[in-house]
Write a protein that holds these residues in place. Structure first.
Motif, PDB file in Angstrom:
ATOM      1  N   GLY A 287      -7.738  21.406 -15.138  1.00 35.41           N
ATOM      2  CA  GLY A 287      -8.241  22.732 -15.408  1.00 35.41           C
ATOM      3  C   GLY A 287      -7.646  23.702 -14.144  1.00 35.41           C
ATOM      4  N   GLU A 288      -6.940  23.000 -13.423  1.00 32.84           N
ATOM      5  CA  GLU A 288      -6.125  23.798 -12.455  1.00 32.84           C
ATOM      6  C   GLU A 288      -4.760  23.689 -12.446  1.00 32.84           C
ATOM      7  N   THR A 289      -3.931  24.857 -12.320  1.00 33.37           N
ATOM      8  CA  THR A 289      -2.491  24.573 -12.376  1.00 33.37           C
ATOM      9  C   THR A 289      -1.883  24.046 -11.191  1.00 33.37           C
ATOM     10  N   GLY A 290      -0.706  23.213 -11.277  1.00 32.85           N
ATOM     11  CA  GLY A 290      -0.124  22.612 -10.257  1.00 32.85           C
ATOM     12  C   GLY A 290      -0.767  21.420  -9.773  1.00 32.85           C
ATOM     13  N   SER A 291      -1.177  20.578 -10.688  1.00 38.61           N
ATOM     14  CA  SER A 291      -2.135  19.330 -10.507  1.00 38.61           C
ATOM     15  C   SER A 291      -1.107  18.321 -11.037  1.00 38.61           C
ATOM     16  N   GLY A 292      -1.353  16.894 -10.366  1.00 41.98           N
ATOM     17  CA  GLY A 292      -0.868  16.094 -10.833  1.00 41.98           C
ATOM     18  C   GLY A 292      -1.635  14.804 -10.598  1.00 41.98           C
ATOM     19  N   LEU A 293      -1.140  13.457 -11.271  1.00 42.97           N
ATOM     20  CA  LEU A 293      -2.028  12.538 -11.252  1.00 42.97           C
ATOM     21  C   LEU A 293      -1.457  11.232 -11.033  1.00 42.97           C
ATOM     22  N   VAL A 294      -1.762  10.230 -10.073  1.00 38.39           N
ATOM     23  CA  VAL A 294      -1.298   9.057  -9.618  1.00 38.39           C
ATOM     24  C   VAL A 294      -2.184   8.036 -10.187  1.00 38.39           C
TER      25      VAL A 294
ATOM     26  N   THR B  44      -3.836  13.101 -20.696  1.00 40.84           N
ATOM     27  CA  THR B  44      -2.922  13.803 -19.445  1.00 40.84           C
ATOM     28  C   THR B  44      -1.770  14.408 -20.588  1.00 40.84           C
ATOM     29  N   ALA B  45      -1.494  13.923 -21.582  1.00 42.48           N
ATOM     30  CA  ALA B  45      -0.962  15.021 -22.717  1.00 42.48           C
ATOM     31  C   ALA B  45      -1.573  16.021 -23.023  1.00 42.48           C
ATOM     32  N   GLN B  46      -2.898  16.078 -23.216  1.00 43.77           N
ATOM     33  CA  GLN B  46      -3.561  17.109 -23.700  1.00 43.77           C
ATOM     34  C   GLN B  46      -4.151  18.276 -22.730  1.00 43.77           C
ATOM     35  N   PHE B  47      -4.288  17.935 -21.655  1.00 43.46           N
ATOM     36  CA  PHE B  47      -4.123  18.909 -20.308  1.00 43.46           C
ATOM     37  C   PHE B  47      -2.752  18.927 -19.634  1.00 43.46           C
ATOM     38  N   ARG B  48      -1.799  18.538 -20.097  1.00 47.18           N
ATOM     39  CA  ARG B  48      -0.434  18.896 -19.575  1.00 47.18           C
ATOM     40  C   ARG B  48      -0.246  18.583 -18.017  1.00 47.18           C
ATOM     41  N   ILE B  49      -0.641  17.288 -17.753  1.00 49.81           N
ATOM     42  CA  ILE B  49      -0.654  16.731 -16.400  1.00 49.81           C
ATOM     43  C   ILE B  49       0.380  15.929 -16.410  1.00 49.81           C
ATOM     44  N   PRO B  50       1.358  16.236 -15.102  1.00 52.64           N
ATOM     45  CA  PRO B  50       2.335  15.247 -14.967  1.00 52.64           C
ATOM     46  C   PRO B  50       1.880  14.027 -14.290  1.00 52.64           C
ATOM     47  N   ALA B  51       1.993  12.700 -14.487  1.00 53.35           N
ATOM     48  CA  ALA B  51       1.339  11.536 -13.920  1.00 53.35           C
ATOM     49  C   ALA B  51       2.499  10.422 -13.914  1.00 53.35           C
ATOM     50  N   ILE B  52       2.236   9.660 -12.855  1.00 56.46           N
ATOM     51  CA  ILE B  52       3.041   8.234 -12.404  1.00 56.46           C
ATOM     52  C   ILE B  52       2.199   7.221 -12.689  1.00 56.46           C
ATOM     53  N   TYR B  53       2.705   6.286 -13.362  1.00 50.51           N
ATOM     54  CA  TYR B  53       1.928   5.012 -13.580  1.00 50.51           C
ATOM     55  C   TYR B  53       2.529   3.768 -13.034  1.00 50.51           C
TER      56      TYR B  53
ATOM     57  N   ALA C 164       0.831  -1.097  -0.002  1.00 49.85           N
ATOM     58  CA  ALA C 164       0.062   0.000  -0.113  1.00 49.85           C
ATOM     59  C   ALA C 164       0.819   1.206   0.049  1.00 49.85           C
ATOM     60  N   SER C 165       1.986   1.254   0.336  1.00 52.75           N
ATOM     61  CA  SER C 165       2.891   2.362   0.575  1.00 52.75           C
ATOM     62  C   SER C 165       3.115   3.069  -0.748  1.00 52.75           C
ATOM     63  N   ILE C 166       3.030   2.332  -1.800  1.00 52.90           N
ATOM     64  CA  ILE C 166       3.514   2.745  -3.035  1.00 52.90           C
ATOM     65  C   ILE C 166       3.097   4.044  -3.562  1.00 52.90           C
ATOM     66  N   ALA C 167       1.521   4.182  -3.021  1.00 49.98           N
ATOM     67  CA  ALA C 167       0.871   5.266  -3.313  1.00 49.98           C
ATOM     68  C   ALA C 167       1.509   6.641  -2.775  1.00 49.98           C
ATOM     69  N   GLY C 168       1.786   6.516  -1.429  1.00 50.01           N
ATOM     70  CA  GLY C 168       2.652   7.563  -1.241  1.00 50.01           C
ATOM     71  C   GLY C 168       3.861   7.698  -1.729  1.00 50.01           C
ATOM     72  N   LYS C 169       4.663   6.862  -2.193  1.00 55.26           N
ATOM     73  CA  LYS C 169       5.851   7.032  -2.754  1.00 55.26           C
ATOM     74  C   LYS C 169       5.520   7.773  -4.037  1.00 55.26           C
ATOM     75  N   TYR C 170       4.568   7.394  -4.713  1.00 53.59           N
ATOM     76  CA  TYR C 170       4.157   8.281  -6.254  1.00 53.59           C
ATOM     77  C   TYR C 170       4.033   9.564  -5.668  1.00 53.59           C
ATOM     78  N   VAL C 171       3.328  10.017  -4.695  1.00 57.42           N
ATOM     79  CA  VAL C 171       3.324  11.466  -4.402  1.00 57.42           C
ATOM     80  C   VAL C 171       4.455  11.997  -4.238  1.00 57.42           C
ATOM     81  N   SER C 172       5.439  11.354  -3.501  1.00 54.02           N
ATOM     82  CA  SER C 172       6.523  12.079  -3.128  1.00 54.02           C
ATOM     83  C   SER C 172       7.495  12.065  -4.647  1.00 54.02           C
ATOM     84  N   MET C 173       7.534  11.234  -5.500  1.00 53.16           N
ATOM     85  CA  MET C 173       8.214  11.667  -6.616  1.00 53.16           C
ATOM     86  C   MET C 173       7.661  12.615  -7.453  1.00 53.16           C
ATOM     87  N   LEU C 174       6.247  12.628  -7.457  1.00 48.56           N
ATOM     88  CA  LEU C 174       5.745  13.918  -8.242  1.00 48.56           C
ATOM     89  C   LEU C 174       6.167  15.202  -7.661  1.00 48.56           C
TER      90      LEU C 174
END
Length: 330
Positions: free
Chosen positions: A218-225, A243-252, A147-157
């Motif tokens: 639609g909001e600046t400073g957004s990320g996706l996990v 994510t490319a269209q809306f320029r959102i950094p995302a981790i997969y 479960a901790s991987i979701a937290g690691k994704y936030v830190s990487m973003l």
């Protein structure tokens, strides 16, 4: 006794000797069922190939002493239940189940046929095994990320986007462990630690994926996990495009997201787990009890960075991530 008579007697004794029981067992063709939570696409085929090669290394020969029945369970739970029932009715000697929803369907269909799961996050919480060391029933297998991987994704973003203000965790509650709560706890803790606003985004169909990503973008400073989830894997092309269209950094969670144009992926080597699963299947076919085979953790993780996507988003990937990457796509 003359020589000719002696040879005749010996020859008759050899030909009339009963075949040992173990030789009879070796001659029997074993059947293995494999139920994938993906479509029959290139990614699924790469896993299937690793599994079959692993079985051959274990001494099995496809078409001679081994037959494999495949089912591809991309779709809703009703389809999964139907395919699981269909596979169980074939009475295979063992079944390989890929992903949590697939194994849940198989468990519902049989409590006796041995099942080896692959890419399951929470086998205890999902009710598949009693413990990691002693599964205790007809199911064992190979886990992926805790479960901790979701937290690691936030830190990487946060490492990549210093102005990160909000981050969304997107998943389908019907296809992830514990309806998403398995991952959301660590995600919320990391969001609080890095002072970003967490968004729990549950999606059930492509339209909801599009609505979610449109709102996040639609909001600046957004990320996706994204966490391991059959549903988002099936719809990865749509997600990567949006994510490319809306320029959102995302981790997969898997490398094929980054290879298809996603920014970054970090997760287990899924092909390696299918290769390792062949060892358990072979042991079960030779008489091992799944109740006594401990659940195995992943041993290989992959970090893949798509520099072309990073440049398109105007991001500078930290050197520490680049140095640790298994693959950098330029």
């Amino acid at each position: 006794m003359n020589r000719r008579k002696f040879i005749g007697l010996v020859g008759g004794a050899i030909t009339s000797r009963p075949i040992p029981a173990n030789a009879q067992r070796a001659a029997r063709v074993r059947t293995v069922g494999v139920m994938m939570g993906l479509a029959d696409d290139a990614e699924a085929r790469s896993r299937v190939m690793a599994f079959e090669q692993g079985l051959e290394r274990e001494g099995w020969s496809l078409g001679q002493d081994l037959r494999i029945e495949y089912r591809y369970a991309e779709g809703d739970s009703v389809r999964m239940q139907a395919l699981a029932k269909e596979l169980v009715e074939l009475k295979p000697d063992c079944i390989v189940g890929h992903s949590t929803p697939v194994v849940a369907a198989l468990k519902h269909a049989t409590r006796t046929i041995p099942i080896v799961f692959v890419l399951v996050s929470d086998p205890i919480g999902s009710g598949f095994v009693a413990s990691m060391a002693r599964p205790g029933g007809n199911i064992t297998g190979f886990t992926i990320l805790n479960a901790s991987i979701a937290g690691k994704y936030v830190s990487m973003l946060k490492e990549m986007v210093s102005q990160l203000a909000r981050v969304a965790l997107m998943f389908n509650p019907d296809t992830v462990p514990d309806s998403g709560t398995f991952f959301s706890g660590a995600f919320m803790e990391a969001a609080a630690k890095y002072k970003v606003r967490p968004i729990i985004a549950q999606v059930h169909d492509p339209a909801e994926i599009e609505n979610t990503i449109t709102k996040v973008g639609g909001e600046t400073g957004s990320g996706l996990v994204l966490v391991p989830d059959n549903f988002t894997t099936v719809h990865r092309e749509l997600i990567i495009s949006l994510t490319a269209q809306f320029r959102i950094p995302a981790i997969y969670p898997y490398r094929y997201f980054a290879e298809a144009g996603g920014l970054l992926s970090y997760g287990v080597d899924a092909v390696d787990l299918f290769r390792r699963a062949s060892e358990y299947v072979s042991r079960i076919l030779r008489g091992a009890d799944p109740a006594d085979l401990p659940v195995q953790a992943p041993t290989k993780f992959e970090l893949v960075i798509n520099l072309k996507t990073a440049q398109a988003l105007g991001l500078a990937i930290p050197r520490v991530l680049l140095v640790g990457a298994d693959q950098v796509i330029e």
